[in-house]
Write an enzyme that holds these catalytic residues in place. Structure first.
Site, PDB file in Angstrom:
ATOM      1  N   LYS A  21     -26.761 -17.997   0.531  1.00 55.19           N
ATOM      2  CA  LYS A  21     -27.944 -18.540  -0.156  1.00 55.19           C
ATOM      3  C   LYS A  21     -29.174 -17.660   0.084  1.00 55.19           C
ATOM      4  O   LYS A  21     -30.054 -17.569  -0.764  1.00 55.19           O
ATOM      5  CB  LYS A  21     -28.225 -19.967   0.338  1.00 55.19           C
ATOM      6  CG  LYS A  21     -27.143 -20.970   0.013  1.00 55.19           C
ATOM      7  CD  LYS A  21     -27.354 -21.572  -1.363  1.00 55.19           C
ATOM      8  CE  LYS A  21     -26.476 -22.778  -1.593  1.00 55.19           C
ATOM      9  NZ  LYS A  21     -26.669 -23.389  -2.916  1.00 55.19           N
ATOM     10  N   TYR A  39     -21.935 -19.175   4.715  1.00 56.44           N
ATOM     11  CA  TYR A  39     -22.373 -19.899   3.506  1.00 56.44           C
ATOM     12  C   TYR A  39     -23.896 -19.866   3.388  1.00 56.44           C
ATOM     13  O   TYR A  39     -24.445 -19.494   2.351  1.00 56.44           O
ATOM     14  CB  TYR A  39     -21.887 -21.360   3.537  1.00 56.44           C
ATOM     15  CG  TYR A  39     -22.822 -22.272   2.794  1.00 56.44           C
ATOM     16  CD1 TYR A  39     -22.919 -22.225   1.414  1.00 56.44           C
ATOM     17  CD2 TYR A  39     -23.699 -23.129   3.488  1.00 56.44           C
ATOM     18  CE1 TYR A  39     -23.839 -23.005   0.730  1.00 56.44           C
ATOM     19  CE2 TYR A  39     -24.603 -23.920   2.813  1.00 56.44           C
ATOM     20  CZ  TYR A  39     -24.678 -23.852   1.436  1.00 56.44           C
ATOM     21  OH  TYR A  39     -25.601 -24.607   0.772  1.00 56.44           O
ATOM     22  N   HIS A  40     -24.581 -20.265   4.484  1.00 58.95           N
ATOM     23  CA  HIS A  40     -26.044 -20.289   4.420  1.00 58.95           C
ATOM     24  C   HIS A  40     -26.584 -18.884   4.135  1.00 58.95           C
ATOM     25  O   HIS A  40     -27.580 -18.716   3.428  1.00 58.95           O
ATOM     26  CB  HIS A  40     -26.625 -20.835   5.734  1.00 58.95           C
ATOM     27  CG  HIS A  40     -26.422 -22.317   5.915  1.00 58.95           C
ATOM     28  ND1 HIS A  40     -25.427 -22.845   6.705  1.00 58.95           N
ATOM     29  CD2 HIS A  40     -27.087 -23.388   5.409  1.00 58.95           C
ATOM     30  CE1 HIS A  40     -25.489 -24.176   6.672  1.00 58.95           C
ATOM     31  NE2 HIS A  40     -26.481 -24.528   5.892  1.00 58.95           N
ATOM     32  N   THR A  52     -31.042 -23.775   0.232  1.00 60.06           N
ATOM     33  CA  THR A  52     -30.798 -24.669   1.370  1.00 60.06           C
ATOM     34  C   THR A  52     -31.829 -24.458   2.476  1.00 60.06           C
ATOM     35  O   THR A  52     -32.283 -23.333   2.708  1.00 60.06           O
ATOM     36  CB  THR A  52     -29.374 -24.474   1.936  1.00 60.06           C
ATOM     37  OG1 THR A  52     -29.234 -25.252   3.121  1.00 60.06           O
ATOM     38  CG2 THR A  52     -29.074 -23.026   2.279  1.00 60.06           C
ATOM     39  N   SER A  81     -24.562 -19.791   9.123  1.00 62.30           N
ATOM     40  CA  SER A  81     -23.161 -19.660   8.676  1.00 62.30           C
ATOM     41  C   SER A  81     -23.144 -18.644   7.550  1.00 62.30           C
ATOM     42  O   SER A  81     -24.179 -18.322   6.949  1.00 62.30           O
ATOM     43  CB  SER A  81     -22.618 -21.000   8.160  1.00 62.30           C
ATOM     44  OG  SER A  81     -23.130 -21.259   6.860  1.00 62.30           O
TER      45      SER A  81
HETATM   46  N1  USQ Z   1     -22.462 -32.410  12.466  1.00 58.78           N
HETATM   47  C1  USQ Z   1     -22.001 -33.232  13.478  1.00 58.78           C
HETATM   48  N2  USQ Z   1     -20.859 -33.946  13.232  1.00 58.78           N
HETATM   49  C2  USQ Z   1     -20.183 -33.895  12.054  1.00 58.78           C
HETATM   50  C3  USQ Z   1     -20.675 -33.063  11.026  1.00 58.78           C
HETATM   51  C4  USQ Z   1     -21.807 -32.331  11.272  1.00 58.78           C
HETATM   52  O1  USQ Z   1     -22.584 -33.332  14.553  1.00 58.78           O
HETATM   53  O2  USQ Z   1     -19.162 -34.573  11.923  1.00 58.78           O
HETATM   54  C5  USQ Z   1     -23.708 -31.641  12.674  1.00 58.78           C
HETATM   55  C6  USQ Z   1     -23.542 -30.145  12.445  1.00 58.78           C
HETATM   56  O3  USQ Z   1     -23.107 -29.486  13.609  1.00 58.78           O
HETATM   57  C7  USQ Z   1     -24.948 -29.757  12.002  1.00 58.78           C
HETATM   58  C8  USQ Z   1     -25.480 -30.998  11.294  1.00 58.78           C
HETATM   59  O4  USQ Z   1     -24.639 -32.072  11.711  1.00 58.78           O
HETATM   60  O5  USQ Z   1     -25.745 -29.508  13.120  1.00 58.78           O
HETATM   61  C9  USQ Z   1     -25.449 -30.910   9.790  1.00 58.78           C
HETATM   62  O6  USQ Z   1     -24.138 -30.611   9.391  1.00 58.78           O
HETATM   63  P1  USQ Z   1     -23.655 -30.880   7.874  1.00 58.78           P
HETATM   64  O7  USQ Z   1     -22.217 -30.520   7.799  1.00 58.78           O
HETATM   65  O8  USQ Z   1     -24.062 -32.228   7.427  1.00 58.78           O
HETATM   66  O9  USQ Z   1     -24.603 -29.880   7.069  1.00 58.78           O
HETATM   67  P2  USQ Z   1     -24.547 -28.309   6.877  1.00 58.78           P
HETATM   68  O10 USQ Z   1     -23.315 -27.683   7.385  1.00 58.78           O
HETATM   69  O11 USQ Z   1     -25.821 -27.757   7.374  1.00 58.78           O
HETATM   70  O12 USQ Z   1     -24.490 -28.169   5.289  1.00 58.78           O
HETATM   71  C10 USQ Z   1     -24.928 -29.229   4.410  1.00 58.78           C
HETATM   72  C11 USQ Z   1     -24.356 -28.962   3.047  1.00 58.78           C
HETATM   73  C12 USQ Z   1     -24.919 -27.657   2.513  1.00 58.78           C
HETATM   74  C13 USQ Z   1     -26.431 -27.692   2.551  1.00 58.78           C
HETATM   75  C14 USQ Z   1     -26.928 -28.017   3.950  1.00 58.78           C
HETATM   76  C15 USQ Z   1     -28.418 -28.248   4.022  1.00 58.78           C
HETATM   77  O13 USQ Z   1     -22.936 -28.924   3.111  1.00 58.78           O
HETATM   78  O14 USQ Z   1     -24.454 -27.445   1.192  1.00 58.78           O
HETATM   79  O15 USQ Z   1     -26.936 -26.448   2.167  1.00 58.78           O
HETATM   80  O16 USQ Z   1     -26.332 -29.265   4.370  1.00 58.78           O
HETATM   81  S1  USQ Z   1     -29.096 -27.753   5.557  1.00 58.78           S
HETATM   82  O17 USQ Z   1     -28.328 -28.379   6.643  1.00 58.78           O
HETATM   83  O18 USQ Z   1     -30.467 -28.143   5.593  1.00 58.78           O
HETATM   84  O19 USQ Z   1     -28.917 -26.314   5.636  1.00 58.78           O
END
Ligand code: USQ
Length: 404
Positions: free
Chosen positions: A185, A181-182, A144, A179
């Site tokens: 990874k 989770y991260h 990720t 997190s």
């Molecule tokens: N966010 C909002 N509102 C929401 C949901 C999320 O503002 O309703 C924000 C979060 O605070 C965050 C961003 O949007 O800043 C991304 O959140 P996300 O839930 O879409 O993504 P994340 O938790 O980072 O995890 C997801 C996948 C995970 C993958 C990751 C890639 O669930 O499996 O590893 O994206 S990355 O984000 O590049 O680490």
């Protein structure tokens, strides 16, 4: 090619299995249905009505004439995993078989331990099975972009050239995950890198950004082949959630200032990237890292895009700032390299209003399945109310001091 897909019942795993099967590869999938179980535990569900793995494989056989061989079990169970690898002798393993949610990993100690156990021990078992059964096999592992966090410098693809006290070296890029989770990874990446350096295995770590989208070429061939689509607090990614919220008239849940910037990609490009990594394998002993995303957006930009696309199809979409349940930078520098997959031939699908409109259309077909209760976040990264329950630190006595 013999390809084993771990997590083959999932959002990305199932479309990937169909893609390789459609290309004539011999595909087997492993899954323990943990995502289905987690949904049952939370009384939530996929927006799309997915069939059982057996039913989908049957439908795929009917539609394409191709076979996908299922194995049901957990990677944490080494005996099971080892037997699958001994039977299938894969030339490539695509590994999606992990707990993928940051909020889920932060909801309790139990969920954090489960996440790290599932992810880290599952992958470690896999490395041993590859070493002893199929040492030439190419491991393509879903990592990720979140491993890097949001440093105040450009993010490179896995490694950075460092000059320190007059000497130079190329070393793993520093990791600042946001997190547990991260963080799991990150642990995986270290273990895989170790296995390549010490045992001579070959691996590609795909540091993927946030995925959005529903349809792929194969899933569009028959409605029984549709992949899961999550929009709940735990398993829905931000753009997918915003699109569902827009359809049901819920204000878009922008956390905090909305300046959080990430790399994003369409689910169709996930498949393209994985195909490119598989077709151009790492060398024996090589640990490669590809940053797998196509475009960068802030959360506020995505909300505005969904608002505009919604307006074009007659939806009145409100955008609302909610208190951020996460501890993360809400306004920050972000510039990540993503050239390696492009150099291999990736042709990105760009995100725009047309694409969002088509997502809104598919979501609207399943609108009655939306469980609205599952939308607002309940998990906090730092639950203040728990602080009062934490006992004060113990005074070190002679005996505890000795133990430490
Ligand atoms: N966010 C909002 N509102 C929401 C949901 C999320 O503002 O309703 C924000 C979060 O605070 C965050 C961003 O949007 O800043 C991304 O959140 P996300 O839930 O879409 O993504 P994340 O938790 O980072 O995890 C997801 C996948 C995970 C993958 C990751 C890639 O669930 O499996 O590893 O994206 S990355 O984000 O590049 O680490």
């Amino acid at each position: 090619m013999r390809i084993l897909i771990l997590g083959g019942d999932g959002y990305l795993g199932w479309p990937t299995a169909m893609r390789f099967s459609a290309r004539g590869h011999e595909v087997s999938v492993v899954d323990n249905f943990s995502r289905r179980r987690w949904h049952v535990e939370h009384s939530t569900d996929s927006l799309t009505p997915i069939g059982s793995l057996t039913d989908r494989i049957e439908a795929w056989r009917e539609v394409s004439g191709n076979e996908i061989k299922p194995f049901v079990g957990s990677m944490e169970d080494f005996g099971f995993l080892d037997a699958v690898i001994a039977e299938t002798l894969p030339e490539t393993i695509v590994h999606y078989g992990e707990q993928p949610s940051a909020p889920y990993s932060m909801k309790s100690r139990e969920a954090a331990v489960e996440t790290q156990y599932t992810n880290v021990i599952g992958t470690l078992n896999l490395l041993f099975a590859i070493r002893d059964r199929v040492p030439d096999c190419h491991l393509v592992k879903l990592g990720t972009m979140g491993e890097y966090g949001t440093p105040d410098i450009d993010i490179e693809e896995g490694f950075i050239e460092i000059e320190h006290k007059g000497r130079r070296d190329t070393l793993p890029f520093p990791k600042l995950p946001g997190s547990l989770y991260h963080l799991s990874k990150v642990h995986d990446s270290h273990n895989i890198h170790f296995a390549c350096r010490i045992w001579g295995l070959r691996a590609t770590d795909l540091n993927q950004g946030v995925v959005y989208g529903i349809e792929t070429d194969e899933s569009a061939r028959d409605e029984r082949l549709i992949t899961r689509f999550d929009y709940d607090e735990y398993f829905g990614t931000v753009l997918n959630r915003f699109c569902v919220q827009a359809v049901i008239g819920h204000p878009l849940t922008v956390y905090g200032e909305g300046g959080q910037t990430r790399g994003f990609l369409n689910i169709r490009d996930t498949l393209q990237c994985v195909e490119l990594a598989v077709a151009n394998p790492a060398e024996l002993g090589e640990f490669r890292v590809f940053n797998q995303f196509t475009e960068q957006f802030s959360v506020a930009e995505l909300a505005e895009l969904v608002r505009r696309a919604g307006a074009e199809v007659g939806l009145e979409v409100a955008v609302k700032r909610f208190p951020n349940p996460r501890i993360e930078a809400e306004s920050h520098y972000y510039n990540a390299a993503n050239t390696k997959l492009r150099e291999l031939g990736l042709e990105p699908h760009h995100l725009g209003e047309e694409l969002v409109r088509s997502m809104l259309g598919i979501i609207a077909r399943h609108r009655e399945r939306v469980i609205e209760r599952a939308i607002l976040p309940r998990t906090r990264w730092k639950p203040g109310e728990l602080v009062a329950q934490v006992p004060p630190p113990r005074q070190a006595t002679a005996s505890t001091a000795e133990l430490e």
